[in-house]
Design an enzyme around this catalytic site. Sequence first.
Site, PDB file in Angstrom:
ATOM      1  N   SER A 167       0.887  -1.245  -0.096  1.00  0.00           N
ATOM      2  CA  SER A 167      -0.069   0.032   0.143  1.00  0.00           C
ATOM      3  C   SER A 167       0.838   1.343  -0.182  1.00  0.00           C
ATOM      4  O   SER A 167       2.192   1.227  -0.154  1.00  0.00           O
ATOM      5  CB  SER A 167      -0.931   0.054   1.237  1.00  0.00           C
ATOM      6  OG  SER A 167      -0.099   0.468   2.431  1.00  0.00           O
ATOM      7  N   LYS A 168       0.287   2.400  -0.093  1.00  0.00           N
ATOM      8  CA  LYS A 168       0.863   3.665  -0.072  1.00  0.00           C
ATOM      9  C   LYS A 168       2.059   3.641   1.087  1.00  0.00           C
ATOM     10  O   LYS A 168       2.922   4.436   0.880  1.00  0.00           O
ATOM     11  CB  LYS A 168      -0.085   4.890  -0.020  1.00  0.00           C
ATOM     12  CG  LYS A 168      -0.613   5.122  -1.415  1.00  0.00           C
ATOM     13  CD  LYS A 168      -1.251   6.642  -1.133  1.00  0.00           C
ATOM     14  CE  LYS A 168      -2.019   6.832  -2.395  1.00  0.00           C
ATOM     15  NZ  LYS A 168      -3.125   7.449  -2.270  1.00  0.00           N
ATOM     16  N   ARG A 169       1.748   2.968   1.947  1.00  0.00           N
ATOM     17  CA  ARG A 169       2.594   3.043   3.245  1.00  0.00           C
ATOM     18  C   ARG A 169       4.104   2.590   2.876  1.00  0.00           C
ATOM     19  O   ARG A 169       5.025   3.107   3.631  1.00  0.00           O
ATOM     20  CB  ARG A 169       2.204   1.929   4.393  1.00  0.00           C
ATOM     21  CG  ARG A 169       1.121   2.918   5.308  1.00  0.00           C
ATOM     22  CD  ARG A 169       1.000   1.859   6.377  1.00  0.00           C
ATOM     23  NE  ARG A 169       0.185   0.415   5.892  1.00  0.00           N
ATOM     24  CZ  ARG A 169       0.848  -0.727   6.118  1.00  0.00           C
ATOM     25  NH1 ARG A 169       1.877  -0.796   6.986  1.00  0.00           N
ATOM     26  NH2 ARG A 169       0.285  -1.695   5.933  1.00  0.00           N
ATOM     27  N   HIS A 170       4.184   1.719   1.880  1.00  0.00           N
ATOM     28  CA  HIS A 170       5.504   1.335   1.425  1.00  0.00           C
ATOM     29  C   HIS A 170       6.228   1.917   0.458  1.00  0.00           C
ATOM     30  O   HIS A 170       6.864   1.687  -0.189  1.00  0.00           O
ATOM     31  CB  HIS A 170       5.117  -0.258   0.952  1.00  0.00           C
ATOM     32  CG  HIS A 170       4.563  -1.260   2.011  1.00  0.00           C
ATOM     33  ND1 HIS A 170       3.327  -1.318   1.984  1.00  0.00           N
ATOM     34  CD2 HIS A 170       5.104  -1.654   3.162  1.00  0.00           C
ATOM     35  CE1 HIS A 170       2.906  -2.278   3.034  1.00  0.00           C
ATOM     36  NE2 HIS A 170       4.240  -2.384   3.557  1.00  0.00           N
ATOM     37  N   GLY A 171       5.728   3.353   0.137  1.00  0.00           N
ATOM     38  CA  GLY A 171       6.171   4.247  -0.839  1.00  0.00           C
ATOM     39  C   GLY A 171       5.233   4.365  -1.919  1.00  0.00           C
ATOM     40  O   GLY A 171       4.230   3.870  -1.894  1.00  0.00           O
TER      41      GLY A 171
END
Length: 458
Positions: free
Chosen positions: A232-236
């Site tokens: 997800s966006k959390r991973h870049g």
Amino acid sequence: MSSRFAPSPTGYLHLGGARTALYAWLWAKQNNKNFILRIEDTDRERSTDESIKAILDGMTWLGLDYDEGPYYQTKRYDRYNEVIDKLISTNHAYFCNCTQERIDKVREEQRKKGLVPRYDGHCRDKNLTEGVVRFKNPIEGLVSFYDEIKGDISIDNAQLDDLIIKRSDGNPTYNLTVVVDDHDMQIETVIRGDDHINNTPKQINLYKALNWTIPKFAHLPMILGSDGSRLSKRHGAVSVIAYKEKGYLPEVFLNYLLRLGWSHGDQEIFPVNEMIKLFSLKNVNNSPAAFDEEKLLWLNHEYIKKYSNEDLLLRLDELIKEANIDIHSGPNISDVLDYLKDRSKTLIETIEGMKIFYEDFDSFDTDKANKFFSEESLSLLSDLMSLLEGIDEWTKEKIHFCIEQICQKNSIGFGKIGQPFRLALTGHGNAGSIDSLAELIGKEKSLNRLGKAIQYQK
Ligand code: GLU
């Protein structure tokens, strides 16, 4: 026969989607079949033109060209209605006018009894002429299929719902449209993410009701973030185009996506023609793969190092223009690329590295200046400047010799003069070997910059 990529335009083209597209594209290329792009835009509230553009741009950047399409499902409603009518007239579908309240109540009761909540078939034999249209899923028996990646799969029909194939607003639903399209577009192998694996038995029942040939299926495991949770966006960045902007090469991105879930011994580098030759759905990993940007970066650097300067320059062309760099205003570009290749892992880093050879600068990075410029460095750089001025042949060996002399005279290590000298020549201090750097920049410019740095420290 064909393969297809069928994204819903409700967001950017993400990594998982791009990998699905790549595998379907490779399958088509390898088997000399058509690759079709189909935009599944029936969710009118969530589909956007922006997202369609992002998908098309992503495909173009990656070079995943399609032989047919893009087809848009919203343009095929007549065809879907024709099939829905056929299902109704052959007693494979029916209208249902149950209220949401009733359905909720039935589900609640089923849940209390520990049953799988599903529609109870209340309207199945009522011959209604209005409402949503539901598919008459077989009541008994098993739906079995062989998944090219996951193997044999069987589901009891008793677990499946009489799914809605047309909503009350007239919109056909995903499971119906996908079956009609995959049939009409002669899809031989449906390659998609395994988030759709639960839909496959429902779709197979539809194929059977319509007396259509059932395609093969290959469901790809999902891509996880480095911490093992769903990417997800959390991973870049998860949008494909963001990687273009970060300076990754499209062929590297494809190479990385290919390896993310598929392997061929311990080979890491796969040019596109080799991918086409070697790829096989049979070797796709059955377990989720974790995205690792460090590895992607490593691979990008491997490609940059391996490319000839001409090839690399072709790939930098657009960025050079964007950055307004005049590569004829300084050292030979090929020498510059030779110098940069070892330390530039992305195209952006290469462009940044190029600037010091073709652009002048007026200021020095404040943090670096505080760190490396001092009274001591002022005197060292002044001494160095006098020595360098005397060099007749401006070669890295001679430059190196001058630096060494300063080191010996002052009993200091190379870094003591190397760091301020590098900062003087670049303004930011990010560069590789100092003697080659000075050689490439040239005598006049190097002395000029050294002079400016000396002035700055006074
Ligand atoms: N439109 C679906 C999605 O984007 C894919 C459907 C399919 O491949 O069958 O998830």
